[in-house]
Design an enzyme around this catalytic site. Sequence first.
Site, short mmCIF file in Angstrom:
data_model
loop_
_atom_site.label_atom_id
_atom_site.label_comp_id
_atom_site.label_asym_id
_atom_site.label_seq_id
_atom_site.Cartn_x
_atom_site.Cartn_y
_atom_site.Cartn_z
N LYS A 1 0.81 -1.20 -0.17
CA LYS A 1 0.07 -0.02 -0.09
C LYS A 1 0.94 1.18 0.09
O LYS A 1 0.49 2.23 -0.78
CB LYS A 1 -0.82 0.05 1.29
CG LYS A 1 -1.78 0.94 1.30
CD LYS A 1 -3.23 0.78 1.79
CE LYS A 1 -3.14 0.66 3.55
NZ LYS A 1 -2.93 2.08 4.17
N SER A 2 1.95 1.16 0.80
CA SER A 2 2.84 2.54 1.12
C SER A 2 3.57 2.89 -0.39
O SER A 2 3.48 3.90 -0.64
CB SER A 2 3.72 2.32 1.99
OG SER A 2 3.37 2.28 3.29
N ARG B 1 2.63 5.96 -3.38
CA ARG B 1 3.76 6.87 -3.75
C ARG B 1 3.92 6.48 -5.35
O ARG B 1 4.45 7.76 -6.04
CB ARG B 1 5.02 6.28 -2.98
CG ARG B 1 4.98 6.99 -1.49
CD ARG B 1 5.98 6.12 -0.76
NE ARG B 1 6.22 6.49 0.62
CZ ARG B 1 5.28 6.25 1.82
NH1 ARG B 1 4.50 5.48 1.42
NH2 ARG B 1 5.57 7.10 2.88
N GLY C 1 -5.38 7.63 5.29
CA GLY C 1 -4.16 8.57 5.93
C GLY C 1 -3.07 8.76 5.21
O GLY C 1 -2.74 9.95 5.23
N ARG D 1 -8.57 11.98 12.53
CA ARG D 1 -7.26 11.73 12.66
C ARG D 1 -6.41 12.94 12.57
O ARG D 1 -6.89 14.07 11.80
CB ARG D 1 -6.63 10.84 11.63
CG ARG D 1 -7.48 9.41 11.60
CD ARG D 1 -6.94 8.50 10.46
NE ARG D 1 -5.46 8.21 10.92
CZ ARG D 1 -4.64 7.42 10.37
NH1 ARG D 1 -5.25 6.80 8.94
NH2 ARG D 1 -3.63 6.99 10.37
N SER E 1 7.33 9.02 12.11
CA SER E 1 6.02 8.83 11.07
C SER E 1 6.69 9.06 9.72
O SER E 1 7.27 10.30 9.48
CB SER E 1 5.06 10.10 11.42
OG SER E 1 4.20 9.98 10.41
N ASP F 1 2.08 -1.25 12.06
CA ASP F 1 0.60 -1.67 11.48
C ASP F 1 0.26 -2.95 11.90
O ASP F 1 -0.74 -3.57 11.69
CB ASP F 1 0.33 -1.61 9.92
CG ASP F 1 0.46 -0.08 9.62
OD1 ASP F 1 0.15 0.89 10.38
OD2 ASP F 1 0.75 0.43 8.39
N ARG G 1 -6.23 2.20 17.86
CA ARG G 1 -6.13 0.49 17.90
C ARG G 1 -5.55 0.09 19.11
O ARG G 1 -5.92 -1.23 19.43
CB ARG G 1 -4.91 0.38 16.68
CG ARG G 1 -5.48 0.36 15.47
CD ARG G 1 -4.32 0.09 14.28
NE ARG G 1 -4.92 -0.05 13.08
CZ ARG G 1 -4.41 -0.03 12.06
NH1 ARG G 1 -3.04 0.13 12.01
NH2 ARG G 1 -5.07 0.11 10.95
C1 S3P Z 1 2.68 4.87 6.12
C2 S3P Z 1 3.41 5.10 7.51
C3 S3P Z 1 2.83 4.76 8.88
C4 S3P Z 1 1.67 3.49 8.74
C5 S3P Z 1 0.95 3.78 7.38
C6 S3P Z 1 1.65 3.78 5.85
C7 S3P Z 1 3.36 5.14 5.09
O1 S3P Z 1 2.15 5.86 9.26
O2 S3P Z 1 1.15 3.25 9.79
O3 S3P Z 1 -0.24 2.60 7.38
O4 S3P Z 1 2.99 4.78 3.98
O5 S3P Z 1 3.97 6.27 5.19
P1 S3P Z 1 3.11 6.78 10.31
O6 S3P Z 1 4.08 7.20 9.51
O7 S3P Z 1 2.19 7.92 10.46
O8 S3P Z 1 3.25 5.90 11.19
#
Ligand code: S3P
Length: 446
Positions: A28-29, A33, A101, A129, A175, A328, A359
């Site tokens: 997903k990350s 991107r 998010g 959030r 983060s 996560d 969570r």
């Molecule tokens: C993510 C970073 C994490 C993670 C989220 C995906 C990302 O959040 O919990 O599911 O893709 O950069 P944080 O960076 O706020 O911890």
Amino acid sequence: MAHAQHPIPVTARRTGLLRGHVRVPGDKSVSHRAMIFGLLAIGETTISGLLEGEDVMRTADAARALGAIIHHDGPGAWRVRGVGVGGLREPKGTLDFGNAGTGSRLMMGVCGAHPITTIFDGDASLRKRPMRRILDPLELMGTTIVSQGEGGRVPLTLRGPREAVPIVYRTPVASAQIKSAVLLAGLAAPGETTVIETEATRDHTETMLRHFGAQLVSTPEGAHGRRIVLTGQPELQAAPIVVPADPSSAAFPLVAGLIVPGSDIVLESVMTNPLRSGLLTTLREMGADITVESEANEGGEAVATLRVRASSLRGVEVPPERAPSMIDEYPVLAVAASFATGTTRMRGLQELRVKESDRLAAVEAGLRAAGVTCAIEGDDLVVEGSGGTVAGGGTVATHLDHRIAMSFLVMGLATQAPMQVDDGAMIATSFPSFIALMNGLGADIG
Ligand code: S3P
């Protein structure tokens, strides 16, 4: 816009062993991107293995609204024709990120540094959030927050400056989303934008910046941190992206394979980036039988095919500095810990309170519904392992959180009585094929 979703209750029942060979969907990350860099590059970016979950589709919609031309060529195969850094078009309507998010925060970095006005919104979960953590550095870079929900939440409206100001920014919490938002904003600023993090977080943004031709230097900072210096206003050049399988999604069949007696499953080509691998480290410390069948490199990321066999687990203490590399994965780790012998203490979990749901509270309530003894002590979660037999029989409130839903469905495959989650709809945000994939291994989820 907030959505009224129809809740879809889902139940998981104890079955025999799980067997088979599966590949979970794309990360997903990396997928978010890929869409964002496709938008910001000149030329056509081709993507393979993209996660076609709802969250990533929201980011794709936003990229389109900002001027990208996007084609879907087949399963996981996408092409994005970008507008270049500085070339964003002002969207006509609200950018609705749904539950996402990551998509919303990274796009705030992109849009907030461009001379356009953008409106961000999302579902009831996203509206709760914290966004101040993104707005604070953006304001330093010259972004105007035209309007915002209470406490800096969506819906909010950003207006970018004529030219963003480069900054040196120390992230207040570990983060990758904050780091990435600042770096993406730094693309539009002249000179060097620096992000300093005390605990290193996932580095997919840095990898992709380099891959698209930006100049970026990342050096160690303190015991566990990084200092990242980006030279602004590069011309990003379209580049092919191969999205590896998501370790955060692989975590669900992986833990299921460990706790369902007799199981033996193979997870193909899972990304093993060390900044994402804390769960593997922890499960191995707990005595999990996870072996590497083969290793490779996919699109610049290390991947491994993992064989997982049902294991007798023992409780461990998980140190707080490991949290960014498995942030996560705590809900499903808590499920694994319930079946272990002895106590598992997961330390330093304050960030779990501001994920798709709180969570910490959701996991505690879910474990209790299954008859597991657990406690939140400060920022720690403490789970008393049952030694293998967990009653189950409860219904878990998922609070619009996909990972809470999947974690407790995994749990129900090994509890004495079935586990139900009140709503499985959100699973589609990150792992649309979860139920089919698990049932293909022999699970009974429906
Ligand atoms: C993510 C970073 C994490 C993670 C989220 C995906 C990302 O959040 O919990 O599911 O893709 O950069 P944080 O960076 O706020 O911890």
